[in-house]
Structure formats: C-alpha cells, structure tokens
Design a protein around this motif. Structure first.
Motif, PDB file in Angstrom:
ATOM      1  N   PRO A 132       1.102  -1.092  -0.136  1.00 30.79           N
ATOM      2  CA  PRO A 132       0.044  -0.347  -0.110  1.00 30.79           C
ATOM      3  C   PRO A 132       0.796   1.148   0.326  1.00 30.79           C
ATOM      4  O   PRO A 132       1.618   1.339   0.315  1.00 30.79           O
ATOM      5  CB  PRO A 132      -0.928  -0.194   1.408  1.00 30.79           C
ATOM      6  N   ASP A 133       0.088   2.221  -0.127  1.00 33.21           N
ATOM      7  CA  ASP A 133       0.932   3.914  -0.050  1.00 33.21           C
ATOM      8  C   ASP A 133       0.745   4.475   1.118  1.00 33.21           C
ATOM      9  O   ASP A 133       1.988   4.549   1.466  1.00 33.21           O
ATOM     10  CB  ASP A 133      -0.065   4.902  -1.268  1.00 33.21           C
ATOM     11  N   VAL A 134      -0.282   3.688   1.827  1.00 37.82           N
ATOM     12  CA  VAL A 134      -0.581   4.214   3.068  1.00 37.82           C
ATOM     13  C   VAL A 134      -1.389   3.145   3.492  1.00 37.82           C
ATOM     14  O   VAL A 134      -2.740   2.440   3.406  1.00 37.82           O
ATOM     15  CB  VAL A 134      -1.873   5.208   2.936  1.00 37.82           C
ATOM     16  N   HIS A 175      -4.003  12.816  -3.173  1.00 41.73           N
ATOM     17  CA  HIS A 175      -3.202  12.469  -3.912  1.00 41.73           C
ATOM     18  C   HIS A 175      -3.124  10.949  -4.515  1.00 41.73           C
ATOM     19  O   HIS A 175      -1.739  10.378  -4.426  1.00 41.73           O
ATOM     20  CB  HIS A 175      -1.578  12.158  -2.961  1.00 41.73           C
ATOM     21  N   THR A 176      -3.732  10.264  -4.922  1.00 40.86           N
ATOM     22  CA  THR A 176      -4.075   8.722  -5.463  1.00 40.86           C
ATOM     23  C   THR A 176      -3.608   8.336  -4.330  1.00 40.86           C
ATOM     24  O   THR A 176      -2.740   6.875  -4.900  1.00 40.86           O
ATOM     25  CB  THR A 176      -3.638   8.766  -6.487  1.00 40.86           C
ATOM     26  N   LEU A 177      -3.200   8.048  -3.239  1.00 47.05           N
ATOM     27  CA  LEU A 177      -2.904   7.298  -2.353  1.00 47.05           C
ATOM     28  C   LEU A 177      -4.238   5.776  -2.291  1.00 47.05           C
ATOM     29  O   LEU A 177      -4.731   6.609  -1.259  1.00 47.05           O
ATOM     30  CB  LEU A 177      -2.569   8.057  -1.145  1.00 47.05           C
ATOM     31  N   GLN A 178      -3.807   4.850  -1.839  1.00 44.35           N
ATOM     32  CA  GLN A 178      -4.912   3.690  -2.005  1.00 44.35           C
ATOM     33  C   GLN A 178      -4.074   3.253  -0.658  1.00 44.35           C
ATOM     34  O   GLN A 178      -2.816   3.050  -0.647  1.00 44.35           O
ATOM     35  CB  GLN A 178      -4.355   2.427  -2.909  1.00 44.35           C
ATOM     36  N   GLY A 179      -4.837   2.452   0.175  1.00 41.58           N
ATOM     37  CA  GLY A 179      -4.351   1.341   0.815  1.00 41.58           C
ATOM     38  C   GLY A 179      -5.267   1.294   2.439  1.00 41.58           C
ATOM     39  O   GLY A 179      -4.854   0.488   3.815  1.00 41.58           O
ATOM     40  N   LEU A 180      -5.909   2.239   2.489  1.00 38.47           N
ATOM     41  CA  LEU A 180      -7.235   2.423   3.736  1.00 38.47           C
ATOM     42  C   LEU A 180      -8.391   2.227   3.252  1.00 38.47           C
ATOM     43  O   LEU A 180      -8.597   2.566   2.571  1.00 38.47           O
ATOM     44  CB  LEU A 180      -6.831   3.670   4.558  1.00 38.47           C
TER      45      LEU A 180
END
Length: 187
Positions: free
Chosen positions: A63-65, A172-177
């Motif tokens: 994941p990113d986050v 920011h198109t952050l994925q993982g949550l």
C-alpha cells in the motif's frame, strides 16, 4: 463526517514489524517504550515487512498508506512527500526500511478527551482495563479542525479522521486505507 481508519488487507499487503526486531532494537521491555507519548528519543530506522493477510492469499501489492496495528499510520516515500507537512502537527514522523526502500511511521500524538465524545456513545470498561466500544459518536465542534486523532474513549486504540483527510488521500491517489463509518466496529 468522521471515519475510523482500517487497512485494506483484501487488496494490499499488510504491514508488520517483527517482535524480534522490536526486541533487538529496543530491548525486551519494548512494550513499555511503545506506550510512551513520544517515540523520537528512542526510535531508530527499523526493518519492516509486508505480507499477504488476505483471505484468498493472492495479494502482491504494497500500500501507499496503511496502519501498524490499528493506531499508527505507515506511508511509503511518495505518500510521505505528499503528506509530511500537512500531517506533522498530528504526530511524529519516524523512519522505517523495507528491503532498502524507505517508509515512514506517523506516531499519532493528537488525541481527544472524553469531552469530544457525544453523550449517546456507549462503552464497557472491564476490570482488566479492556474497553469494548458499543457506540461511538463525536461532538462535531470538538473535532471539526482535526484531520487525524485518537480518542481517550477507546484508550487511543484507533485512528479517526475527518472527511478532509479522506479527500487529501484521494487527491494524491494514495491507496491502502478503508474509511469506515462504523466507529464502534472492531473491523
């Protein structure tokens, strides 16, 4: 809207720091260190790992986050660069390493007291100290300016966030949550 953060183990690898690494780095009493309010004084870059914890055992992407347990935020370098300034007032950024790749742990230090919880909230505190949250709702005025926080109501065992934080992650198109609207659920 307030959400409880959860990691998305069905689509992304799960994060872990081995107990052996914690003991080797911080000593056999590392649990007491991790209960301290601030970690910067003893923290050192730790080797970490990602693993497939999905039900189908077919996840390969980190994941990113994500979260460490349910109460610490972990981000990759891209997410760190996007979020570090905005989230610095909510905790301390601490370095990690996964096979030579930098990651960052945000040890959340921002917490709300019991006054931030709506009177309709319900919990049971057992003799052992375990807190079982049955219903949780925050007073909007008490948390309106917070992006991320922990709560005294559940003894700081979870990270809660605002809709503004969710939008920041999406921008920011952050994925993982996973942003759960069920604040009392253990999942």
């Amino acid at each position: 809207m307030i959400y409880k953060l959860r990691f998305d183990r069905s689509r992304f690898l799960s994060f872990d720091i081995s107990p052996d690494v914690l003991e080797e780095s911080f000593g056999t009493d590392y649990f007491s260190l991790l209960e301290q309010a601030q970690w910067e004084t003893f923290w050192q870059p730790l080797p970490v790992e990602f693993f497939d914890d999905s039900d189908k055992h077919n996840v390969t992407k980190p994941p990113d986050v994500t979260l460490w347990f349910t109460d610490q935020l972990v981000v990759n370098q891209r997410a760190y660069e996007a979020l570090k300034d905005t989230l610095s007032p909510y905790g301390e950024w601490l370095p990690l390493q996964c096979e030579g790749v930098p990651y960052w742990l945000l040890h959340i230090t921002r917490s709300t007291g019991m006054d931030a919880v709506d009177s309709s909230s319900v919990r049971t505190v057992e003799e052992s100290g375990y807190i079982d949250v049955k219903k949780l709702q925050f007073n909007p005025a008490a948390v309106k300016d917070l992006l991320l926080f922990k709560s005294e109501f559940d003894d700081g065992k979870n990270i809660f966030c605002s809709d503004e934080y969710r939008k920041l992650i999406e921008a920011h198109t952050l994925q993982g949550l996973v942003f759960s609207e069920d604040l009392a659920s253990i999942f």
